[in-house]
Scaffold this motif. Structure first.
Motif, PDB file in Angstrom:
ATOM      1  N   ASN A  94      43.238  43.306  40.211  1.00 43.39           N
ATOM      2  CA  ASN A  94      43.721  43.326  38.827  1.00 43.39           C
ATOM      3  C   ASN A  94      44.861  42.336  38.620  1.00 43.39           C
ATOM      4  O   ASN A  94      44.905  41.613  37.617  1.00 43.39           O
ATOM      5  CB  ASN A  94      44.204  44.724  38.446  1.00 43.39           C
ATOM      6  CG  ASN A  94      43.090  45.739  38.274  1.00 43.39           C
ATOM      7  OD1 ASN A  94      43.354  46.936  38.187  1.00 43.39           O
ATOM      8  ND2 ASN A  94      41.842  45.303  38.234  1.00 43.39           N
ATOM      9  N   GLY A  95      45.799  42.299  39.572  1.00 44.23           N
ATOM     10  CA  GLY A  95      46.956  41.424  39.430  1.00 44.23           C
ATOM     11  C   GLY A  95      46.593  39.956  39.392  1.00 44.23           C
ATOM     12  O   GLY A  95      47.212  39.161  38.677  1.00 44.23           O
ATOM     13  N   HIS A  96      45.573  39.586  40.144  1.00 41.71           N
ATOM     14  CA  HIS A  96      45.135  38.190  40.180  1.00 41.71           C
ATOM     15  C   HIS A  96      44.470  37.784  38.872  1.00 41.71           C
ATOM     16  O   HIS A  96      44.406  36.594  38.551  1.00 41.71           O
ATOM     17  CB  HIS A  96      44.162  37.995  41.346  1.00 41.71           C
ATOM     18  CG  HIS A  96      43.773  36.576  41.588  1.00 41.71           C
ATOM     19  ND1 HIS A  96      44.654  35.623  42.057  1.00 41.71           N
ATOM     20  CD2 HIS A  96      42.588  35.931  41.424  1.00 41.71           C
ATOM     21  CE1 HIS A  96      44.035  34.462  42.175  1.00 41.71           C
ATOM     22  NE2 HIS A  96      42.783  34.619  41.794  1.00 41.71           N
ATOM     23  N   ASN A  97      43.980  38.768  38.126  1.00 41.22           N
ATOM     24  CA  ASN A  97      43.246  38.477  36.890  1.00 41.22           C
ATOM     25  C   ASN A  97      43.986  38.941  35.641  1.00 41.22           C
ATOM     26  O   ASN A  97      43.370  39.180  34.604  1.00 41.22           O
ATOM     27  CB  ASN A  97      41.869  39.148  36.947  1.00 41.22           C
ATOM     28  CG  ASN A  97      40.947  38.495  37.960  1.00 41.22           C
ATOM     29  OD1 ASN A  97      40.452  37.398  37.732  1.00 41.22           O
ATOM     30  ND2 ASN A  97      40.743  39.150  39.095  1.00 41.22           N
ATOM     31  N   VAL A 116      46.350  46.882  32.801  1.00 36.53           N
ATOM     32  CA  VAL A 116      46.944  47.197  34.092  1.00 36.53           C
ATOM     33  C   VAL A 116      47.021  48.721  34.253  1.00 36.53           C
ATOM     34  O   VAL A 116      47.406  49.439  33.341  1.00 36.53           O
ATOM     35  CB  VAL A 116      48.335  46.538  34.222  1.00 36.53           C
ATOM     36  CG1 VAL A 116      49.315  47.093  33.202  1.00 36.53           C
ATOM     37  CG2 VAL A 116      48.882  46.689  35.630  1.00 36.53           C
ATOM     38  N   GLY A 117      46.583  49.211  35.398  1.00 35.38           N
ATOM     39  CA  GLY A 117      46.577  50.643  35.679  1.00 35.38           C
ATOM     40  C   GLY A 117      45.288  51.343  35.328  1.00 35.38           C
ATOM     41  O   GLY A 117      44.977  52.405  35.883  1.00 35.38           O
ATOM     42  N   GLU A 118      44.502  50.775  34.414  1.00 30.55           N
ATOM     43  CA  GLU A 118      43.284  51.442  33.957  1.00 30.55           C
ATOM     44  C   GLU A 118      42.244  51.580  35.061  1.00 30.55           C
ATOM     45  O   GLU A 118      41.464  52.540  35.078  1.00 30.55           O
ATOM     46  CB  GLU A 118      42.687  50.677  32.771  1.00 30.55           C
ATOM     47  CG  GLU A 118      41.453  51.327  32.177  1.00 30.55           C
ATOM     48  CD  GLU A 118      40.958  50.636  30.911  1.00 30.55           C
ATOM     49  OE1 GLU A 118      39.913  51.069  30.380  1.00 30.55           O
ATOM     50  OE2 GLU A 118      41.608  49.666  30.458  1.00 30.55           O
ATOM     51  N   GLU A 119      42.226  50.639  35.992  1.00 27.30           N
ATOM     52  CA  GLU A 119      41.246  50.669  37.084  1.00 27.30           C
ATOM     53  C   GLU A 119      41.285  51.992  37.840  1.00 27.30           C
ATOM     54  O   GLU A 119      40.256  52.475  38.345  1.00 27.30           O
ATOM     55  CB  GLU A 119      41.548  49.520  38.051  1.00 27.30           C
ATOM     56  CG  GLU A 119      40.469  49.234  39.063  1.00 27.30           C
ATOM     57  CD  GLU A 119      39.321  48.426  38.472  1.00 27.30           C
ATOM     58  OE1 GLU A 119      38.397  49.056  37.911  1.00 27.30           O
ATOM     59  OE2 GLU A 119      39.346  47.183  38.583  1.00 27.30           O
ATOM     60  N   SER A 146      46.581  42.766  29.900  1.00 33.48           N
ATOM     61  CA  SER A 146      45.141  42.881  30.142  1.00 33.48           C
ATOM     62  C   SER A 146      44.780  42.307  31.504  1.00 33.48           C
ATOM     63  O   SER A 146      45.495  41.466  32.056  1.00 33.48           O
ATOM     64  CB  SER A 146      44.355  42.155  29.050  1.00 33.48           C
ATOM     65  OG  SER A 146      44.607  40.764  29.108  1.00 33.48           O
ATOM     66  N   CYS A 147      43.666  42.774  32.043  1.00 35.01           N
ATOM     67  CA  CYS A 147      43.190  42.261  33.327  1.00 35.01           C
ATOM     68  C   CYS A 147      41.694  42.532  33.440  1.00 35.01           C
ATOM     69  O   CYS A 147      41.132  43.332  32.690  1.00 35.01           O
ATOM     70  CB  CYS A 147      43.931  42.907  34.501  1.00 35.01           C
ATOM     71  SG  CYS A 147      43.775  44.703  34.590  1.00 35.01           S
ATOM     72  N   LEU A 148      41.059  41.860  34.376  1.00 34.11           N
ATOM     73  CA  LEU A 148      39.655  42.111  34.658  1.00 34.11           C
ATOM     74  C   LEU A 148      39.550  43.367  35.515  1.00 34.11           C
ATOM     75  O   LEU A 148      40.287  43.526  36.484  1.00 34.11           O
ATOM     76  CB  LEU A 148      39.045  40.923  35.401  1.00 34.11           C
ATOM     77  CG  LEU A 148      37.538  40.998  35.680  1.00 34.11           C
ATOM     78  CD1 LEU A 148      36.746  40.965  34.380  1.00 34.11           C
ATOM     79  CD2 LEU A 148      37.112  39.845  36.589  1.00 34.11           C
ATOM     80  N   CYS A 149      38.640  44.270  35.147  1.00 33.09           N
ATOM     81  CA  CYS A 149      38.478  45.536  35.867  1.00 33.09           C
ATOM     82  C   CYS A 149      37.032  45.730  36.321  1.00 33.09           C
ATOM     83  O   CYS A 149      36.095  45.288  35.651  1.00 33.09           O
ATOM     84  CB  CYS A 149      38.861  46.722  34.974  1.00 33.09           C
ATOM     85  SG  CYS A 149      40.619  46.868  34.607  1.00 33.09           S
ATOM     86  N   ALA A 204      43.971  47.085  47.335  1.00 34.38           N
ATOM     87  CA  ALA A 204      42.945  46.075  47.050  1.00 34.38           C
ATOM     88  C   ALA A 204      42.700  45.959  45.546  1.00 34.38           C
ATOM     89  O   ALA A 204      42.565  44.854  45.004  1.00 34.38           O
ATOM     90  CB  ALA A 204      41.650  46.437  47.772  1.00 34.38           C
ATOM     91  N   LEU A 205      42.669  47.089  44.857  1.00 35.40           N
ATOM     92  CA  LEU A 205      42.451  47.072  43.409  1.00 35.40           C
ATOM     93  C   LEU A 205      43.640  46.449  42.683  1.00 35.40           C
ATOM     94  O   LEU A 205      43.469  45.739  41.684  1.00 35.40           O
ATOM     95  CB  LEU A 205      42.196  48.491  42.906  1.00 35.40           C
ATOM     96  CG  LEU A 205      40.886  49.120  43.394  1.00 35.40           C
ATOM     97  CD1 LEU A 205      40.864  50.615  43.102  1.00 35.40           C
ATOM     98  CD2 LEU A 205      39.677  48.437  42.759  1.00 35.40           C
ATOM     99  N   GLY A 206      44.850  46.704  43.181  1.00 32.25           N
ATOM    100  CA  GLY A 206      46.026  46.078  42.590  1.00 32.25           C
ATOM    101  C   GLY A 206      45.991  44.567  42.738  1.00 32.25           C
ATOM    102  O   GLY A 206      46.344  43.823  41.814  1.00 32.25           O
TER     103      GLY A 206
END
Length: 378
Positions: free
Chosen positions: A147-150, A257-260, A220-223, A142-144
């Motif tokens: 993050n992937g969508h953002n 990416v991955g930081e979440e 970068s992504c929204l987390c 779910a987190l992937g």
């Protein structure tokens, strides 16, 4: 009938989709405060339930009200503790239609005065209170997706969002880390960084700029930035991409990416959700699910980038940066009952737990440095 208080009646009317509804009875119960409330001046979370009279008769309702209050450390938008961030996240509509994760439905945000905000939201039930490693994989997926969508989406960012939590914590810990070798006699430091951990931590600190520079180069992504076990509510699988509901969006902001997963893996371990001997199994479950979620969101990047984002941010945030917010609190005798309330164990047991995990966080940092420098695994 019960008169309105800080927007409660309006929230009930929105929930029931009836602007004529009136509250006939009301029962309010406070939840246990969490870490954020303890350090950010939050005034707690209350569950309101009762009976309302509507145009179609009397009906039951229940919702949650979260009160956020201004305090000195959280006055700035650039602070990871900014007090107004979660109310603004809900009020902006950002959390209304997420992909991968869902946020509780919001029934209104009120600002009773300049230093207080109240969020009225759906009372989410946790349908799976006991997590196995398949559940952690599902959470990672779910987190992937989220993050992937953002990824690389500047339009999702707002000026009130949190900077990277890993970077914020490292900056907060700088003065402590610079003088770490002089703190051997500190009772908390000597218990936390016992044996070789002190020198290993200081050695990783000397490579911190290498890690920080590498993170700046990642997508970068929204987390969510606090997506650990207690903030993720598992819903029935038939809700598909909304099967995981995330609460507590106080740290939402840009990351890489991955930081979440720094919180999903590391904080879940720190807060006694998984035993230390299962650390690598937890990591494997969450990370494999995360990669599946990124692919679900049509991400075409490399697994190596996601891995580097995870190991670099986790080591920065928890192997180094945790000394920033946690060391002053663990030194303060007045904070001892709050630690026990948050974590569920006495302060000394919590220090022992983070000491047990320190070697793992340093291993991740050393892996990241070797990867960046192109040093092969032995």
């Amino acid at each position: 009938m019960i008169s309105d208080t800080n927007g409660l009646l309006d929230a009930v009317r929105r929930q029931l989709d009836d602007q004529t509804a009136q509250i006939l009875s009301l029962d309010s119960k406070g939840y246990e405060d969490g870490f954020a409330d303890a350090v950010t001046g939050g005034e707690g979370v209350n569950r309101h339930s009762g009976i309302a009279r509507t145009s179609s008769g009397e009906v039951e309702f229940k919702l949650v009200a979260k009160t956020c209050a201004e305090f000195s450390q959280g006055a700035s938008q650039r602070s990871w503790l900014y007090w107004k961030r979660e109310p603004l996240a809900y009020d902006s509509g950002l959390l209304d239609a997420l992909f991968g994760l869902a946020a509780p439905r919001c029934f209104g945000v009120t600002f009773p005065d300049r230093a207080t905000a109240v969020i009225y939201m759906e009372a989410v039930e946790n349908d799976q209170t006991s997590w196995d490693f398949e559940t952690y994989e599902r959470a990672g997926r779910a987190l992937g997706r989220f993050n992937g969508h953002n990824l690389n989406n500047p339009s999702a960012h707002r000026n009130w969002m949190a900077p990277s939590r890993a970077i914020c914590w490292v900056n907060e810990a700088r003065s402590t880390l610079d003088t770490l070798m002089d703190l051997k006699g500190d009772p908390v430091v000597s218990r936390w960084l016992r044996g070789a951990l002190l020198e290993r931590t200081f050695a990783l600190w000397s490579d911190a700029d290498v890690l920080l520079e590498a993170m700046r180069e990642l997508p970068s992504c929204l987390c969510h930035h606090d997506a650990f076990r207690r903030n993720l509510m598992m819903q029935p699988d038939d809700r598909q991409e909304e099967a995981v509901v995330a609460i507590d969006w106080a740290f939402v902001g840009p990351g890489v990416v991955g930081e979440e997963l720094a919180a999903t893996v590391g904080v879940s371990l720190q807060f006694m959700e998984v035993e230390p001997e299962d650390t690598r199994r937890l990591e494997q479950s969450v990370f494999s699910g995360y990669l599946m979620g990124l692919r679900d969101a049509a991400w075409k990047g490399s697994e190596a980038d996601a891995r580097l984002g995870f190991v670099a941010s986790t080591s920065l945030m928890l192997g180094l940066g945790a000394l920033g917010p946690w060391l002053p609190l663990l030194r303060d005798p007045d904070f001892e009952p709050i630690v026990e309330k948050i974590v569920g164990v006495p302060k000394d047991r919590f220090i022992d737990r983070i000491s047990e995990l320190q070697g793992y966080f340093l291993d991740l940092g050393e892996e990241a440095v070797s990867s960046i420098r192109g040093i092969p695994d032995i």
